[in-house]
Design an enzyme around this catalytic site. Structure first.
Site, PDB file in Angstrom:
ATOM      1  N   HIS A 210      40.860  -6.139  30.287  1.00 55.00           N
ATOM      2  CA  HIS A 210      41.470  -5.743  28.716  1.00 55.00           C
ATOM      3  C   HIS A 210      41.157  -4.520  28.236  1.00 55.00           C
ATOM      4  CE1 HIS A 210      42.847  -8.081  25.532  1.00 55.00           C
ATOM      5  NE2 HIS A 210      41.932  -7.728  24.712  1.00 55.00           N
ATOM      6  N   HIS A 211      42.196  -4.048  27.948  1.00 53.31           N
ATOM      7  CA  HIS A 211      42.356  -2.692  27.308  1.00 53.31           C
ATOM      8  C   HIS A 211      42.105  -1.607  28.313  1.00 53.31           C
ATOM      9  CE1 HIS A 211      42.499  -4.265  23.230  1.00 53.31           C
ATOM     10  NE2 HIS A 211      41.634  -4.635  23.514  1.00 53.31           N
TER      11      HIS A 211
ATOM     12  N   ASP B  10      33.328  -4.163  16.691  1.00 48.99           N
ATOM     13  CA  ASP B  10      34.017  -5.302  16.637  1.00 48.99           C
ATOM     14  C   ASP B  10      33.179  -6.546  16.362  1.00 48.99           C
ATOM     15  OD1 ASP B  10      36.448  -4.417  18.907  1.00 48.99           O
ATOM     16  OD2 ASP B  10      34.526  -3.287  18.859  1.00 48.99           O
TER      17      ASP B  10
ATOM     18  N   ASN C 269      41.574  -0.174  15.411  1.00 53.11           N
ATOM     19  CA  ASN C 269      42.820  -0.561  15.534  1.00 53.11           C
ATOM     20  C   ASN C 269      43.018  -1.771  14.499  1.00 53.11           C
ATOM     21  OD1 ASN C 269      41.565  -2.367  17.820  1.00 53.11           O
ATOM     22  ND2 ASN C 269      43.114  -3.544  17.889  1.00 53.11           N
ATOM     23  N   HIS C 270      42.010  -2.660  14.192  1.00 52.10           N
ATOM     24  CA  HIS C 270      42.128  -3.700  13.319  1.00 52.10           C
ATOM     25  C   HIS C 270      41.919  -3.270  11.687  1.00 52.10           C
ATOM     26  CE1 HIS C 270      42.294  -7.310  15.592  1.00 52.10           C
ATOM     27  NE2 HIS C 270      41.504  -6.756  16.719  1.00 52.10           N
TER      28      HIS C 270
ATOM     29  N   HIS D 240      36.536   4.531  18.618  1.00 53.11           N
ATOM     30  CA  HIS D 240      36.762   2.979  18.836  1.00 53.11           C
ATOM     31  C   HIS D 240      37.316   2.590  20.195  1.00 53.11           C
ATOM     32  CE1 HIS D 240      37.151  -1.081  17.755  1.00 53.11           C
ATOM     33  NE2 HIS D 240      38.708  -1.253  18.121  1.00 53.11           N
TER      34      HIS D 240
ATOM     35  N   HIS E  18      36.084  -1.862  20.912  1.00 51.26           N
ATOM     36  CA  HIS E  18      37.548  -2.339  21.412  1.00 51.26           C
ATOM     37  C   HIS E  18      37.446  -3.435  22.501  1.00 51.26           C
ATOM     38  CE1 HIS E  18      41.523  -2.055  20.927  1.00 51.26           C
ATOM     39  NE2 HIS E  18      41.874  -1.368  22.167  1.00 51.26           N
ATOM     40  N   VAL E  19      36.706  -3.254  23.580  1.00 51.22           N
ATOM     41  CA  VAL E  19      36.665  -4.060  24.591  1.00 51.22           C
ATOM     42  C   VAL E  19      35.715  -5.084  24.081  1.00 51.22           C
ATOM     43  CG1 VAL E  19      36.166  -4.453  26.925  1.00 51.22           C
ATOM     44  CG2 VAL E  19      37.520  -2.340  26.229  1.00 51.22           C
ATOM     45  N   HIS E  20      35.898  -6.340  24.185  1.00 50.91           N
ATOM     46  CA  HIS E  20      34.793  -7.301  23.491  1.00 50.91           C
ATOM     47  C   HIS E  20      33.885  -7.750  24.676  1.00 50.91           C
ATOM     48  CE1 HIS E  20      38.067  -8.296  20.297  1.00 50.91           C
ATOM     49  NE2 HIS E  20      37.686  -7.346  20.250  1.00 50.91           N
TER      50      HIS E  20
END
Length: 467
Positions: A326-327, A166, A232-233, A317, A354-356
């Site tokens: 988140h997520h 990410d 996902n991005h 990911h 994925h999770v920042h």
């Protein structure tokens, strides 16, 4: 009588709370708090995005492993004005003999954007554990880089991997990449666990931000292989602007040797590198029973020879275990499908993004459930992998700071900060993982763990020693 009942009820309540606490109490939630959680993308005229001088000079140069075994390198680059040369010139260190490999050139269009000329060229039959120089371009605008091939696969072959996810292209992204490049423990190859440029966060998925990102990572990716995972991005599905082909920019720009492992898609594949067997999975492709990805993984796992590549590593990911809000539980369906296989084949570690933020799990599994028994709680399992989330590269969406409370028992360490990881494989039984937090001017190792190989350590002897 009422007093007796109240006392008994109180005792039962205490017992219940103690048992609940025993299940819920997790590991460590870091007390470190960043002064800023969101960082803006660097402007287009930043020095890290600088276009190389000279007409049609190659840019966005990056390499990845080019085959299954590890003695091939796939070189990719872009020329902005015309196709130029498809040839890579290469030679071994201290050798006067130069060889060449021929590649392909492609372009693509996305909405109102037309790409430059994207080159992909595989250099084959290289010597193991050797330094090579390579040159791309033509005439007065050639550019030279180098790489080192890995040792031949073997039981006690040491090797070091970096881990980033990410990333994006913010000021924090720049700190992450700088800290990785300058790390005292040098990664020889990088695991990238998805979400590359974040171009899709711009209006019309501005693909110019794919170009800037390619130039941004060149200082590392031009010199050591980055092992790609799609996030996902990278989907870039935008029917409102006529873009209905998923993963279009990613698939055109970042080629991988998927056919070498009998995969039917570049989104899932495997490679061997030194003492590691690396399986890349796609969180955003169909993965349930009878899908191509499911069938491929079903056939792939039995092929792993732990006497040749003792360390079995999975990249994806979306994390299967995540205690951030988140997520939260987004990876649950994939976990239900694949977790039992990870335990059966004794996967050592699963890296995700994925999770920042950062998180490391205990060795746990949740595979006992059936529709009758109600056993749906993660429990310690020494045959299970450690799950590590490193979605903390520094992208413009900022950190995931909200956490589920209390910290669940499967979570060993979590911290909402930016950083990168280093996996240092020592031999067939031991590897050291350290997560490096980004602070303002330097990287700090905020979490670390010694991993003992699942295959080469019996369940009676296996343990994880955290520091």
């Amino acid at each position: 009588m009422a007093i007796g009942w109240n006392y008994a009820g109180f005792v039962l309540l205490v017992v219940f709370l103690l048992e609940a606490a025993d299940f819920c109490d997790g590991g460590v939630t870091s007390s470190f708090v960043r002064t800023a959680n969101i960082s803006a993308d660097m402007p287009l005229d930043s020095d890290v995005f600088q276009v190389p001088s000279g007409y049609n000079a190659p840019q966005q140069v990056h390499i990845t492993q080019g085959d299954y075994e590890g003695n091939a390198v796939l070189v990719s680059w872009t020329t902005p004005d015309e196709p130029g040369s498809n040839t890579v010139l290469y030679w071994a260190e201290n050798s006067k003999t130069k060889s060449h490999a021929e590649g392909i050139v492609i372009t693509y269009k996305y909405f109102n954007y037309t790409s430059g000329f994207i080159h992909h060229c595989t250099i084959k039959n290289l010597k193991f554990e050797a330094k090579y120089y390579y040159e791309v371009g033509i005439g007065n605008t050639t550019r030279q880089f180098w790489f080192v091939t890995p040792p031949r696969s073997g039981l006690d072959v040491p090797y070091t991997f970096g881990v980033i996810g990410d990333l994006g292209q913010t000021y924090d992204s720049n700190r992450t990449l700088t800290h990785y490049v300058l790390s005292p423990i040098k990664g020889q190859t990088l695991f990238f666990v998805g979400d590359l440029s974040y171009a899709d966060d711009y209006p019309f998925h501005d693909n110019v931000r794919w170009d800037t990102w390619g130039r941004f990572i060149e200082r590392s990716a031009g010199y050591q292989p980055w092992i790609w995972t799609a996030g996902n991005h990278e989907i870039d599905f935008a029917p409102d602007i006529g873009e209905t082909k998923t993963f279009k920019p990613y698939k055109n720009r970042y080629h991988v040797p998927f056919k070498a492992s009998a995969s039917t898609s570049p989104l899932w594949y495997s490679i061997k590198r030194a003492s590691a067997y690396i399986i890349v999975l796609s969180s955003y492709s169909a993965y349930a029973k009878s899908t191509p990805q499911y069938k491929w993984l079903f056939n792939e796992l039995p092929k792993v020879n732990r006497t040749e590549t003792p360390w079995l590593i999975v990249l994806m990911h979306c994390p299967l275990y995540n205690s951030y809000i988140h997520h939260y539980m987004e990876g649950e369906t994939m976990r239900v499908v694949y977790e039992a296989w990870f335990v059966e084949y004794k996967v050592d570690v699963v890296f995700a993004g994925h999770v920042h933020a950062y998180e490391r799990s205990e060795r746990i599994s949740n595979i006992a459930y059936n529709i009758v028994n109600g056993n749906c709680t993660p429990i310690p399992n020494e045959s299970a992998p450690v799950y590590i989330t490193v979605g903390d590269g520094g992208n413009l969406e900022g950190l995931a700071t909200g956490m589920t409370e209390p910290q669940p028992s499967y979570s060993a360490y979590r911290e909402a900060s930016f950083g990168h990881g280093i996996l240092d494989i020592k031999n067939r039984t031991h590897a050291y993982f350290g997560w490096n937090r980004n602070e303002d001017t330097y990287a700090v190792e905020a979490d670390s763990v010694w991993l003992r190989n699942r295959y080469w350590t019996s369940s009676e002897e296996s343990y994880i020693v955290s520091s």
